[in-house]
Write a protein that holds these residues in place. Structure first.
Motif, PDB file in Angstrom:
ATOM      1  N   MET A 103       0.570  -1.087   0.075  1.00 16.67           N
ATOM      2  CA  MET A 103      -0.041   0.225   0.344  1.00 16.67           C
ATOM      3  C   MET A 103       1.037   1.499   0.096  1.00 16.67           C
ATOM      4  N   ALA A 104       0.439   2.452  -1.057  1.00 20.65           N
ATOM      5  CA  ALA A 104       1.191   3.295  -0.838  1.00 20.65           C
ATOM      6  C   ALA A 104       0.623   4.377  -0.445  1.00 20.65           C
ATOM      7  N   THR A 105       1.431   4.422   1.099  1.00 20.14           N
ATOM      8  CA  THR A 105       1.460   5.888   1.435  1.00 20.14           C
ATOM      9  C   THR A 105       1.414   7.229   1.084  1.00 20.14           C
ATOM     10  N   PRO A 106       0.130   7.996   1.751  1.00 24.30           N
ATOM     11  CA  PRO A 106      -0.140   9.362   1.287  1.00 24.30           C
ATOM     12  C   PRO A 106       0.985  10.228   1.033  1.00 24.30           C
ATOM     13  N   PRO A 107       1.624  11.155   0.550  1.00 22.51           N
ATOM     14  CA  PRO A 107       2.282  12.229   0.882  1.00 22.51           C
ATOM     15  C   PRO A 107       1.440  13.179   1.939  1.00 22.51           C
ATOM     16  N   ALA A 108       2.492  13.694   3.212  1.00 22.24           N
ATOM     17  CA  ALA A 108       2.095  14.417   4.429  1.00 22.24           C
ATOM     18  C   ALA A 108       1.772  15.921   3.967  1.00 22.24           C
ATOM     19  N   SER A 109       0.886  15.828   4.621  1.00 17.32           N
ATOM     20  CA  SER A 109      -0.184  17.475   4.497  1.00 17.32           C
ATOM     21  C   SER A 109       1.133  18.134   4.377  1.00 17.32           C
ATOM     22  N   LYS A 110       2.131  18.855   4.485  1.00 16.85           N
ATOM     23  CA  LYS A 110       3.580  19.464   5.139  1.00 16.85           C
ATOM     24  C   LYS A 110       3.783  19.860   3.694  1.00 16.85           C
ATOM     25  N   ALA A 111       4.201  18.257   2.386  1.00 17.56           N
ATOM     26  CA  ALA A 111       4.627  18.075   1.657  1.00 17.56           C
ATOM     27  C   ALA A 111       3.535  18.854   0.408  1.00 17.56           C
ATOM     28  N   ILE A 112       2.596  18.164   1.183  1.00 16.90           N
ATOM     29  CA  ILE A 112       1.446  19.239  -0.371  1.00 16.90           C
ATOM     30  C   ILE A 112       1.262  20.672  -0.420  1.00 16.90           C
ATOM     31  N   LEU A 113       1.390  21.470   1.409  1.00 22.10           N
ATOM     32  CA  LEU A 113       1.688  22.481   1.350  1.00 22.10           C
ATOM     33  C   LEU A 113       2.764  23.346   0.589  1.00 22.10           C
ATOM     34  N   GLY A 114       3.782  22.181   0.746  1.00 17.18           N
ATOM     35  CA  GLY A 114       4.945  23.304  -0.230  1.00 17.18           C
ATOM     36  C   GLY A 114       5.064  23.034  -1.505  1.00 17.18           C
ATOM     37  N   LEU A 115       4.768  22.177  -1.158  1.00 15.06           N
ATOM     38  CA  LEU A 115       4.325  21.850  -3.729  1.00 15.06           C
ATOM     39  C   LEU A 115       3.299  22.849  -3.498  1.00 15.06           C
ATOM     40  N   TYR A 116       1.830  23.774  -3.213  1.00 15.17           N
ATOM     41  CA  TYR A 116       1.153  24.009  -3.517  1.00 15.17           C
ATOM     42  C   TYR A 116       1.640  25.929  -3.644  1.00 15.17           C
ATOM     43  N   ALA A 117       2.310  25.595  -2.306  1.00 15.60           N
ATOM     44  CA  ALA A 117       3.283  27.027  -2.767  1.00 15.60           C
ATOM     45  C   ALA A 117       4.330  27.522  -3.899  1.00 15.60           C
ATOM     46  N   SER A 118       4.761  26.378  -3.860  1.00 18.26           N
ATOM     47  CA  SER A 118       5.555  26.345  -4.993  1.00 18.26           C
ATOM     48  C   SER A 118       5.097  26.784  -6.182  1.00 18.26           C
ATOM     49  N   THR A 119       4.041  25.647  -6.517  1.00 20.20           N
ATOM     50  CA  THR A 119       3.459  25.531  -7.733  1.00 20.20           C
ATOM     51  C   THR A 119       3.166  27.431  -8.528  1.00 20.20           C
ATOM     52  N   LEU A 120       1.954  27.674  -6.637  1.00 21.29           N
ATOM     53  CA  LEU A 120       1.440  29.184  -6.665  1.00 21.29           C
ATOM     54  C   LEU A 120       2.495  30.265  -7.047  1.00 21.29           C
ATOM     55  N   ARG A 121       4.044  30.507  -6.645  1.00 19.50           N
ATOM     56  CA  ARG A 121       4.695  31.191  -6.197  1.00 19.50           C
ATOM     57  C   ARG A 121       5.406  30.484  -8.463  1.00 19.50           C
ATOM     58  N   THR A 122       5.222  29.685  -8.644  1.00 25.21           N
ATOM     59  CA  THR A 122       5.307  29.604 -10.302  1.00 25.21           C
ATOM     60  C   THR A 122       4.883  30.434 -11.242  1.00 25.21           C
ATOM     61  N   ALA A 123       3.274  30.030 -10.583  1.00 31.81           N
ATOM     62  CA  ALA A 123       2.661  30.662 -11.513  1.00 31.81           C
ATOM     63  C   ALA A 123       2.105  31.424 -11.562  1.00 31.81           C
ATOM     64  N   LYS A 124       2.179  32.949 -10.727  1.00 28.19           N
ATOM     65  CA  LYS A 124       2.256  33.899 -10.237  1.00 28.19           C
ATOM     66  C   LYS A 124       3.828  34.642 -11.203  1.00 28.19           C
ATOM     67  N   SER A 125       4.824  34.276 -11.171  1.00 29.20           N
ATOM     68  CA  SER A 125       6.097  34.850 -12.022  1.00 29.20           C
ATOM     69  C   SER A 125       5.565  34.725 -13.776  1.00 29.20           C
ATOM     70  N   PHE A 126       5.028  34.111 -13.856  1.00 26.11           N
ATOM     71  CA  PHE A 126       4.102  34.994 -15.395  1.00 26.11           C
ATOM     72  C   PHE A 126       4.045  35.780 -15.750  1.00 26.11           C
ATOM     73  N   SER A 127       5.396  36.783 -17.086  1.00 23.40           N
ATOM     74  CA  SER A 127       4.241  37.578 -17.267  1.00 23.40           C
ATOM     75  C   SER A 127       3.932  38.581 -18.109  1.00 23.40           C
ATOM     76  N   SER A 128       2.664  37.062 -18.310  1.00 23.59           N
ATOM     77  CA  SER A 128       1.417  37.531 -18.964  1.00 23.59           C
ATOM     78  C   SER A 128       0.701  37.074 -18.275  1.00 23.59           C
ATOM     79  N   TYR A 129      -0.378  38.573 -18.138  1.00 18.57           N
ATOM     80  CA  TYR A 129      -1.770  38.515 -17.686  1.00 18.57           C
ATOM     81  C   TYR A 129      -2.243  37.221 -17.516  1.00 18.57           C
ATOM     82  N   ASN A 130      -2.634  36.350 -18.925  1.00 20.92           N
ATOM     83  CA  ASN A 130      -3.466  35.651 -19.225  1.00 20.92           C
ATOM     84  C   ASN A 130      -3.196  34.462 -19.072  1.00 20.92           C
ATOM     85  N   PHE A 131      -1.773  33.907 -19.282  1.00 18.90           N
ATOM     86  CA  PHE A 131      -1.047  32.774 -18.962  1.00 18.90           C
ATOM     87  C   PHE A 131      -1.155  33.141 -17.070  1.00 18.90           C
ATOM     88  N   ARG A 132      -0.892  33.675 -16.253  1.00 21.59           N
ATOM     89  CA  ARG A 132      -0.886  33.898 -15.191  1.00 21.59           C
ATOM     90  C   ARG A 132      -1.894  33.012 -14.494  1.00 21.59           C
TER      91      ARG A 132
END
Length: 96
Positions: free
Chosen positions: A1-30
């Motif tokens: 059985m696979a162990t699910p990732p810890a909630s801190k890991a998910i929140l860290g991934l969410y923060a990194s993804t959101l930070r990267t998404a906000k770094s787009f210079s194009s308004y539509n892509f961002r």
């Protein structure tokens, strides 16, 4: 059985993804990638099956690496600002 990732890991991934998404210079892509990130992680938050959660997490990690490369390319070749982004600079008659 696979162990699910810890909630801190998910929140860290969410923060990194959101930070990267906000770094787009194009308004539509961002705005698209911010909305897509929020929808993806809302789905992960609601997931109860540990196997599906592990799969969604690993897929999100892969998507983050692609998103980072796309953000760099967009910053290099991004166009000018749109009228939507410059609304804060325009004064309306109600402001006077």
């Amino acid at each position: 059985m696979a162990t699910p990732p810890a909630s801190k890991a998910i929140l860290g991934l969410y923060a990194s993804t959101l930070r990267t998404a906000k770094s787009f210079s194009s308004y539509n892509f961002r705005t698209y990638f911010v909305r897509r990130t929020e929808d993806t992680f809302r789905g992960m938050q609601a997931e109860q099956d540990p196997i599906k959660l592990s799969q969604a997490y690993s897929e999100a990690v892969k998507e983050l690496s692609v998103l980072r490369r796309c953000a760099v390319m967009n910053q290099l070749y991004g166009g000018g600002r749109l009228a939507v982004e410059e609304q804060s600079d325009v004064r309306t008659p109600a402001d006077t």
